[in-house]
Design a protein around this motif. Structure first.
Motif, PDB file in Angstrom:
ATOM      1  N   LEU A 188       0.838  -1.197   0.000  1.00 18.76           N
ATOM      2  CA  LEU A 188       0.000   0.000   0.000  1.00 18.76           C
ATOM      3  C   LEU A 188       0.873   1.248   0.000  1.00 18.76           C
ATOM      4  N   LEU A 203       1.365   4.857   1.665  1.00 21.01           N
ATOM      5  CA  LEU A 203       1.031   5.581   2.886  1.00 21.01           C
ATOM      6  C   LEU A 203       1.506   7.017   2.768  1.00 21.01           C
ATOM      7  N   LEU A 220      -4.182   6.153   3.231  1.00 20.90           N
ATOM      8  CA  LEU A 220      -3.828   4.886   2.607  1.00 20.90           C
ATOM      9  C   LEU A 220      -4.448   4.755   1.224  1.00 20.90           C
ATOM     10  N   ARG A 277      -4.177   1.932  -2.409  1.00 21.21           N
ATOM     11  CA  ARG A 277      -3.630   0.718  -3.012  1.00 21.21           C
ATOM     12  C   ARG A 277      -3.959   0.761  -4.482  1.00 21.21           C
ATOM     13  N   HIS A 295      -9.213   3.200   7.136  1.00 16.12           N
ATOM     14  CA  HIS A 295      -8.508   2.942   8.385  1.00 16.12           C
ATOM     15  C   HIS A 295      -9.423   2.201   9.354  1.00 16.12           C
ATOM     16  N   SER A 321      -5.227   1.082  12.035  1.00 14.04           N
ATOM     17  CA  SER A 321      -4.766   0.225  10.938  1.00 14.04           C
ATOM     18  C   SER A 321      -3.363  -0.310  11.215  1.00 14.04           C
TER      19      SER A 321
END
Length: 377
Positions: free
Chosen positions: A28, A30, A132, A134, A141, A146
């Motif tokens: 992912l 961040l 976050l 992806r 979250h 998370s």
């Protein structure tokens, strides 16, 4: 930066989760911390029924969601305005951030933070928004934390600093199991010297309530659970007696303080029945929202009994976590005994199966130090 985490793809997949694989290990993106947020390298994260309740659909949350809320780690970067912690500090995560300004925060822990409750339900951080993604898609979250990931960006209202002598796995358990179960004892039940506390349900929260009650001067504990293995542990920890629910009812046990930590309507009914006249039933379990209990209101009025709901142990984390850390430091709170297994992140689905079986108390996901890909500039 690029992190690795366990993402819940869909709610309600059938058990065993080792086969249905509701959680996938993903890469992912961040974002860096915003105002009053920090970047934390996760060291240890506990598997809790609050995670399982999202996996099995008992608590509806938006997906995809990066799960995990009981954790400890090291601060690696602070956002603008952060003064509470510094880079290098070990911090404990808490799953209910407290904004400090709402009506809930004005109750000294009795009510959850209103703002935090909204952000938790929406899958955002306390200030709103998500950090976050992806493959370009936003990922939600879990409870503002998370933590089933190598790193997390969280609000400073979701962390409490602890001294480095508190090991990461112990620190993680302080943030949820101990804060919830232990907090229910010291903040809600408040047993007096000479009293007995009955704990119904010996998962992580129930066992934390048990060891906290035993840490108090002059307080005895009776344990109730359906699994003999957990009753055996309770006796080893110092409980004066341990019963299955049927045996407890047959024995007619009563106490001034009863903690229900099973998350079951039937367990709460039993806990009410175990509460002596003038006593307090404290419930911290979260059964299905559709669950209902049955009891006689007359028994409350005529016998002066009280039922108390306690969310996150009616705790104020920055006040209570240092208290529990000190009890651990003095050898009075054996938090290590709650940890039944250490696992890797890749075993998270199998860990959920162990949690659902009732056999595990606390499983800890260990995260070895990793070097992430830093933010591009």
């Amino acid at each position: 930066m690029i992190i690795t985490g366990a993402v819940l793809e869909a709610i309600g997949r059938p058990a065993p989760y080792a086969q249905s694989r509701p959680l996938t290990i993903s890469q992912l993106e961040l974002q860096p911390p915003h105002d009053n947020e920090v970047l934390v390298r996760i060291e240890a994260a506990g598997l809790c029924h609050s995670d399982l309740s999202v996996v099995d659909g008992n608590r509806a949350r938006p997906v995809p969601m990066l799960l995990g809320h009981e954790a400890a780690g090291i601060v690696e970067e602070v956002g603008p305005g952060v003064t509470e912690v510094a880079v290098g500090d070990r911090v404990v995560m808490t799953f209910m951030p407290r904004c400090g300004n709402c009506a809930g925060c004005a109750t000294d822990g009795i009510r959850p933070c209103i703002t935090g409750s909204v952000s938790n339900g929406e899958g955002t951080l306390l200030a709103g928004g998500r950090r976050l993604t992806r493959d370009g898609e936003q990922v939600h979250h879990h409870l503002g934390v998370s933590a089933f990931a190598t790193h997390a960006v969280v609000s400073t209202h979701s962390i409490v600093r602890v001294d480095p002598d508190v090991p990461a796995d112990v620190a993680a358990v302080l943030g949820c199991a101990v804060l919830t179960g232990g907090g229910a004892v010291i903040n809600a039940a408040r047993p007096r010297p000479g009293e007995t506390v009955i704990v119904v349900g010996l998962g992580g929260v129930g066992m934390a309530a048990l060891i906290t009650a035993l840490a108090l001067d002059g307080v005895s504990v009776i344990a109730v659970d359906s699994l003999q293995s957990k009753l055996d542990v309770a006796l080893e920890l110092g409980a004066i007696a341990a019963y299955t629910p049927a045996d407890a009812a047959a024995a007619g046990i009563l106490a001034a303080s009863v903690i229900e930590a099973a998350g079951s309507a039937r367990a709460l009914e039993a806990a009410i029945g175990f509460t002596d006249a003038g006593g307090r039933t404290v419930t911290v379990g979260l059964p299905s929202p559709e669950a209902r209990v049955s009891f006689s209101p007359t028994s409350l009025v005529a016998q002066g009994r009280t039922i108390i709901g306690s969310y996150l142990g009616s705790a104020v984390p920055e006040r209570d976590i240092p208290i529990f850390a000190q009890l651990w430091r003095e050898g009075r709170l054996p938090v290590e005994r709650l940890i039944t297994a250490h696992i890797g992140l890749s075993e998270v689905n199998e860990g959920m199966d162990a949690l659902a079986s009732g056999m595990a108390i606390r499983q800890i996901i260990d995260f070895p130090p990793v070097v992430g890909t830093r933010y591009s500039t």
